[in-house]
Design an enzyme around this catalytic site. Structure first.
Site, short mmCIF file in Angstrom:
data_model
loop_
_atom_site.label_atom_id
_atom_site.label_comp_id
_atom_site.label_asym_id
_atom_site.label_seq_id
_atom_site.Cartn_x
_atom_site.Cartn_y
_atom_site.Cartn_z
N ASN A 71 4.40 3.38 -8.91
CA ASN A 71 3.09 3.54 -8.29
C ASN A 71 2.53 4.84 -8.86
O ASN A 71 2.92 5.93 -8.44
CB ASN A 71 3.26 3.61 -6.77
CG ASN A 71 1.94 3.76 -6.05
OD1 ASN A 71 0.88 3.86 -6.67
ND2 ASN A 71 1.99 3.78 -4.73
N ARG A 88 2.41 -1.17 -9.15
CA ARG A 88 1.34 -1.33 -8.18
C ARG A 88 0.02 -1.18 -8.93
O ARG A 88 -0.25 -0.13 -9.53
CB ARG A 88 1.43 -0.25 -7.12
CG ARG A 88 0.33 -0.37 -6.13
CD ARG A 88 0.23 0.80 -5.23
NE ARG A 88 -0.72 0.51 -4.18
CZ ARG A 88 -0.84 1.22 -3.08
NH1 ARG A 88 -0.06 2.23 -2.87
NH2 ARG A 88 -1.73 0.88 -2.19
N HIS A 104 -5.05 -2.44 -0.05
CA HIS A 104 -3.84 -2.26 0.78
C HIS A 104 -3.12 -3.58 1.02
O HIS A 104 -2.41 -3.74 2.01
CB HIS A 104 -4.17 -1.59 2.13
CG HIS A 104 -4.58 -0.16 2.01
ND1 HIS A 104 -5.62 0.39 2.73
CD2 HIS A 104 -4.12 0.84 1.23
CE1 HIS A 104 -5.76 1.66 2.41
NE2 HIS A 104 -4.87 1.95 1.49
N ARG A 140 -12.07 10.18 1.25
CA ARG A 140 -13.13 9.18 0.95
C ARG A 140 -14.00 8.96 2.18
O ARG A 140 -13.53 9.02 3.31
CB ARG A 140 -12.49 7.85 0.54
CG ARG A 140 -11.92 7.88 -0.87
CD ARG A 140 -11.16 6.62 -1.19
NE ARG A 140 -9.72 6.85 -1.18
CZ ARG A 140 -8.79 5.91 -1.20
NH1 ARG A 140 -9.15 4.63 -1.24
NH2 ARG A 140 -7.51 6.21 -1.20
N GLU A 168 5.43 -0.99 0.81
CA GLU A 168 4.71 -1.60 -0.33
C GLU A 168 5.64 -1.77 -1.53
O GLU A 168 5.52 -2.75 -2.27
CB GLU A 168 3.52 -0.70 -0.70
CG GLU A 168 2.45 -0.72 0.37
CD GLU A 168 1.55 0.50 0.35
OE1 GLU A 168 2.04 1.62 0.57
OE2 GLU A 168 0.35 0.33 0.11
#
Ligand code: AMP
Length: 405
Positions: free
Chosen positions: A9, A94, A182, A242, A381
């Site tokens: 990732n 990822r 996500h 963000r 993940e």
């Protein structure tokens, strides 16, 4: 030699990696997790084994020369050298954006890589960093199978209506639609719901992935039917840095009145907004919680985060036609009992009844009473990437979707 998978990732200055066995059991087993931070600055590497014991803790100078390629080669060398050697059979990556084409993990070929590069404008701050290790491995180890696993893929089955913007037809057909992100986290949560309560897997569930990036996803019988992120990972909830959902008119104001260039405006919305922007202090929830009692701007940032979660939750409950359970996950969702309590108190209208003691001790169930339930479920993940990579390796190498946006 132990056959293993490497899961990567990659971010702008960091590289997270995990090593999984590909042994006989159905589920890949995690052996190590590592993190390179400060790439092109003062890199630091820490690797932990499955018991949490640190097995590597190194600095790599501070002259800014050590970058992603050096980090990847270092990881490959470490794996070769480790305890009799690992046989690296594949790398799973990822990848934030799979566009309209890639709705499941895919083996990376030259065409796939080219198609993923064309998606950079849709995720300019993440996609280039996600793709860089693929290019490096293709150059250095051309025979090593690489698999891309997408954050968008889990949402591909959403109803058409949930994915549309009210924009001119040609833009919609050109790929300007809600993708959602996500997805690896939501797919993992969906895969373990039944272990917590079989009713969750069969019900209407909202998952709150609250980390540095944050979004909510509505699951009906474990399938994504709506989510708060849209075309880009900027939409929906305010996040660490963000802004979340924004009146599009603000962007014109930034360009025309504030005279910002597109890159400056983009940087402001992605990296200087959210919890950091509102508080002026930090993007880190732990820091904000620590100072909130004496810093009104920290309190205001937290309050806005919780308020926006409540509003978006209401929207997803409407999309689902009701709610049976709310799941909290990721850094804030898993660890910040105060955020969970504030969200659940605000959602009392939907019948949630907070169990303070259970919430303080981390659940897993944090509500009581006859209403909808709320749970804390840690996400994984990387395991989803390992599962996806393993599944692609066991597939025949024939079907290649035609690349398009
Ligand atoms: P993630 O992106 O999932 O790693 O989540 C990062 C966010 O989780 C940051 O805002 C952290 O401050 C927050 N976080 C991690 N641990 C805790 C904790 N113990 N209490 C509150 N927030 C936490």
């Amino acid at each position: 030699m132990t056959p293993v998978l490497l899961v990567l990732n990659a971010g702008s200055s960091s590289l997270k990696f995990q090593v999984f066995t590909l042994g006989d059991s159905e589920e890949p087993q995690r052996l190590f997790r590592g993190l390179f931070e400060g790439l092109r600055g003062a890199p630091h590497l820490r690797i932990r084994d499955r018991t949490g014991t640190t097995v590597a803790d190194e600095d790599f100078g501070s002259d800014g020369a050590f970058g992603h390629e050096d980090a990847l080669l270092h990881v490959a060398a470490w794996m070769r050298a480790h305890s009799g050697g690992f046989d690296l059979v594949a790398v799973g990556h990822r990848i934030v954006h799979g566009g309209m084409t890639y709705c499941e993990p895919v083996r990376v070929t030259a065409e796939v890589l080219e198609a993923l590069e064309r998606l950079v404008p849709l995720a300019p701050l993440h996609q280039p960093h996600n793709l860089e290790p693929i290019r490096i491995f293709r150059r250095r180890f051309p025979d090593l199978p690489q698999v891309a696993c997408f954050d968008t893929a889990f949402h591909a089955g959403q109803p058409e209506i949930a994915r549309l913007f009210a924009l001119p037809h040609a833009m919609i057909e050109g790929g300007v639609r809600r993708y959602g992100f996500h997805g690896l986290s939501y797919a993992y949560i969906a895969s373990v719901l039944a272990e917590y309560d079989p009713a969750l897997a069969a019900g209407r569930v909202v998952v709150a992935h609250l980390g540095n990036g944050a979004s909510l996803c509505a699951l009906n019988r474990g399938a994504s039917v709506a989510t708060t992120m849209g075309f880009s990972a900027l939409d929906g909830l305010p996040m660490g840095t963000r802004c979340g959902s924004l009146d599009a008119g603000i962007v014109f104001y930034m360009l025309r009145e504030m005279k910002l260039g597109p890159a400056e405006a983009e940087r402001m919305l992605y990296t200087q907004s959210g919890l950091l922007g509102v508080s002026g202090i930090s993007n880190d929830m732990r820091t904000l919680r620590r100072v909130a009692a004496r810093e009104p701007d920290a309190r205001r940032a937290i309050d806005l985060f919780v308020y926006r979660i409540g509003r978006e939750l209401g929207s997803l409950v409407a999309a689902l036609g009701g709610i049976d359970a709310l799941i909290f996950t990721a850094g804030i969702g898993e660890n910040d009992a105060a955020t969970r309590a504030e969200v659940l108190r605000g959602a009392a209208w939907a019948g949630f009844e907070l169990d303070d003691a259970a919430n303080a001790s981390g659940g897993p169930r944090v509500t009581r009473g006859p209403g909808p339930t709320a749970w804390v479920i840690p996400t994984d993940e990387e395991l989803m990437i390992a599962r996806g990579t393993r599944a692609v390796l066991s597939r025949p190498r024939s079907s290649r979707p035609q690349p398009a946006l």
